[in-house]
Design a protein around this motif. Structure first.
Motif, PDB file in Angstrom:
ATOM      1  N   SER A   1       0.822  -1.223   0.000  1.00 49.15           N
ATOM      2  CA  SER A   1       0.000   0.000   0.000  1.00 49.15           C
ATOM      3  C   SER A   1       0.851   1.266   0.000  1.00 49.15           C
ATOM      4  O   SER A   1       0.359   2.356  -0.233  1.00 49.15           O
ATOM      5  CB  SER A   1      -0.979   0.000   1.171  1.00 49.15           C
ATOM      6  OG  SER A   1      -0.304   0.195   2.377  1.00 49.15           O
TER       7      SER A   1
ATOM      8  N   ASP B   1      -5.619   6.731   4.412  1.00 47.73           N
ATOM      9  CA  ASP B   1      -4.775   5.537   4.552  1.00 47.73           C
ATOM     10  C   ASP B   1      -5.335   4.706   5.701  1.00 47.73           C
ATOM     11  O   ASP B   1      -5.223   5.073   6.869  1.00 47.73           O
ATOM     12  CB  ASP B   1      -3.334   5.995   4.839  1.00 47.73           C
ATOM     13  CG  ASP B   1      -2.380   4.822   5.028  1.00 47.73           C
ATOM     14  OD1 ASP B   1      -2.843   3.672   5.124  1.00 47.73           O
ATOM     15  OD2 ASP B   1      -1.165   5.075   5.095  1.00 47.73           O
TER      16      ASP B   1
ATOM     17  N   CYS C   1      -4.575   1.491   6.480  1.00 48.48           N
ATOM     18  CA  CYS C   1      -3.904   0.193   6.576  1.00 48.48           C
ATOM     19  C   CYS C   1      -4.009  -0.426   7.975  1.00 48.48           C
ATOM     20  O   CYS C   1      -3.774  -1.616   8.128  1.00 48.48           O
ATOM     21  CB  CYS C   1      -2.481   0.250   6.036  1.00 48.48           C
ATOM     22  SG  CYS C   1      -1.322   1.049   7.065  1.00 48.48           S
TER      23      CYS C   1
ATOM     24  N   SER D   1      -6.873   4.003   0.699  1.00 46.41           N
ATOM     25  CA  SER D   1      -5.731   3.126   0.508  1.00 46.41           C
ATOM     26  C   SER D   1      -5.750   2.050   1.590  1.00 46.41           C
ATOM     27  O   SER D   1      -5.943   2.352   2.765  1.00 46.41           O
ATOM     28  CB  SER D   1      -4.508   4.029   0.632  1.00 46.41           C
ATOM     29  OG  SER D   1      -3.360   3.291   0.622  1.00 46.41           O
ATOM     30  N   GLY D   2      -5.583   0.797   1.194  1.00 45.90           N
ATOM     31  CA  GLY D   2      -5.638  -0.291   2.174  1.00 45.90           C
ATOM     32  C   GLY D   2      -4.546  -1.321   1.934  1.00 45.90           C
ATOM     33  O   GLY D   2      -3.859  -1.290   0.900  1.00 45.90           O
ATOM     34  N   SER D   3      -4.398  -2.226   2.891  1.00 43.49           N
ATOM     35  CA  SER D   3      -3.258  -3.135   2.841  1.00 43.49           C
ATOM     36  C   SER D   3      -3.572  -4.486   3.473  1.00 43.49           C
ATOM     37  O   SER D   3      -4.429  -4.580   4.358  1.00 43.49           O
ATOM     38  CB  SER D   3      -2.129  -2.475   3.631  1.00 43.49           C
ATOM     39  OG  SER D   3      -1.072  -3.370   3.822  1.00 43.49           O
TER      40      SER D   3
ATOM     41  N   SER E   1      -0.827  -6.128   4.637  1.00 40.59           N
ATOM     42  CA  SER E   1       0.396  -6.317   5.424  1.00 40.59           C
ATOM     43  C   SER E   1       0.136  -6.453   6.915  1.00 40.59           C
ATOM     44  O   SER E   1       0.635  -7.368   7.559  1.00 40.59           O
ATOM     45  CB  SER E   1       1.343  -5.143   5.209  1.00 40.59           C
ATOM     46  OG  SER E   1       1.802  -5.149   3.889  1.00 40.59           O
TER      47      SER E   1
ATOM     48  N   GLY F   1      -1.259  -4.344  -1.552  1.00 46.78           N
ATOM     49  CA  GLY F   1      -2.047  -3.208  -1.082  1.00 46.78           C
ATOM     50  C   GLY F   1      -3.043  -2.859  -2.176  1.00 46.78           C
ATOM     51  O   GLY F   1      -3.023  -3.456  -3.252  1.00 46.78           O
TER      52      GLY F   1
END
Ligand code: GLU
Length: 388
Positions: free
Chosen positions: A98, A201, A203, A231-233, A235, A246
């Motif tokens: 991401s 963001d 995440c 925005s994503g992830s 992780s 991401g």
């Protein structure tokens, strides 16, 4: 010889510290690394199996630049399930991690000289990415009356001066705070009124504690959809840092250009990692929730241990997996800065923490509690010794 655009970049403090800690460990030192934000759990077995299966089934070739349809659809379904809004497949792109989502969003949207608000303290890579894109980071502190508070009025003055982008990281790295619903609505309203984009963001979205929630902006205020990039992830939530997966949800026109940039820079995210990510979403049972419960337990242990150190002032994070205590009083007369203290702590007591300077707020230290209870207890004990 070297181009100006990369000369402007500072190294990532979080990653360099983690490398330095690894180096010291390889030389046989008893290092405790509480610096990098990386889950200490292995990737859940069912996800690893799916990655292996993908390799065995020869799913090891190029995929569409924006990601395999199965993953895009699974992400769209998951977003709808969790946040009540259904995106179109044209409004999503999958990336190799991401960080690349933030990087591409900045390059796609920010013109040279345009201002970008970065609530401070911030994650280390935001300013570097914005500068690389030619933009001007505008650092706005959100430390107010003794606590971190992502309140809209703290940002309004700078917003009114004109901005292109506002980077909102919730829950925040490094402070762990969330933005309250009414403040989020104000920010979303402002994005339409003052014509700027919000890069959200998320995440750490799955890592929320004590019943805290962070509402979906599109459920709260769908009118702002044209202004929002999410925005994503995988992780952090699925402990998949090394797999590099991401994603971004954004208006189709923005995704179209991010796709072009990605196609010319990295091609697609790793194929087997994408298949593993589909399984991560579709076959998840209690794996993520179990990790989150464990983080909360560790957070509470660390808070208690830190509160026992004279001069260390903690605030209780709502989410993510970092503590960000103010240690100014504890350092007084002993170390001239948090940077100096962090360096000494690593070199003499082999504990790595990230100094607040890296996040734009000297005087604080970031401790990642994505580490074992044993290491957290030992790391904080050594920190206490060093401050004595
Ligand atoms: N985001 C994590 C951190 O802040 C991982 C390292 C990085 O990419 O900066 O530690």
């Amino acid at each position: 010889m070297i181009a100006q655009r990369v000369k402007l970049l500072n190294p990532s403090v979080t990653l360099s510290l983690s490398e330095k800690a690894k180096e010291l460990k390889d030389r046989g030192n008893d290092v405790i690394s509480l610096s990098v934000g990386e889950p200490d759990f292995p990737t859940p077995l069912y996800i690893k199996e799916a990655g292996k299966r993908a390799i065995d089934e020869n799913k090891t070739k190029y995929t569409p630049v924006a990601g395999i349809p199965e993953l895009k659809n699974a992400l769209i379904d998951a977003y709808e399930r969790e946040q009540g809004y259904r995106f179109d497949p044209k409004e999503i792109i999958v990336h190799p991690g991401s960080k690349y989502s933030i990087f591409l969003a900045a390059l796609t949207l920010v013109e040279p000289g345009e201002r970008v608000i970065i609530p401070t303290p911030y994650w280390v890579s935001y300013p570097e990415i914005i500068r690389f894109a030619g933009g001007e980071p505008v650092f706005v502190p959100y430390w107010d009356k003794g606590s971190f508070d992502l309140r809209y009025d703290l940002f309004e003055e700078e917003i009114k001066k004109g901005v292109k982008l506002f980077i909102l990281n919730v829950p925040s790295n490094p402070t762990g705070v969330i933005m309250q619903e009414k403040e989020l609505v104000k920010l979303l309203e402002a994005s339409l009124k003052y014509n700027f984009y919000i890069l959200l963001d998320e995440c750490y979205r799955r890592m929320l504690y004590d019943g805290h929630t962070f509402p979906s902006p599109l459920k709260l205020f769908p009118e702002a959809k044209s202004r929002l990039i999410v925005s994503g992830s995988f992780s952090k939530s699925y402990s998949m840092t090394g797999w590099r997966v991401g994603f971004t949800f954004a208006p189709a026109e923005i995704v179209k250009y991010m796709n072009r940039l990605q196609g010319h820079s990295t091609s697609n995210p790793p194929s087997m990692a994408q298949y593993a990510a589909v399984t991560a979403l579709k076959e998840e049972k209690e794996e993520v929730n179990d990790m989150v419960r464990e983080y909360q337990r560790r957070r509470d242990i660390c808070l208690q241990l830190l509160d026992e150190i004279p001069g260390v002032e903690t605030t209780k994070p709502h989410g993510a997996f970092y503590l960000y205590p103010c240690v100014e009083k504890a350092l007084k007369g002993k170390y001239s800065s948090t940077e100096e203290f962090a360096k000494a702590l690593l070199e003499t007591r082999f504990v790595s923490l990230v100094p607040g300077e890296a996040f734009g707020t000297p005087g604080f230290l970031r401790i990642s509690y994505a580490a074992s209870e044993k290491n957290l207890r030992e790391g904080i004990a050594r920190m206490r010794e060093a401050l004595r």
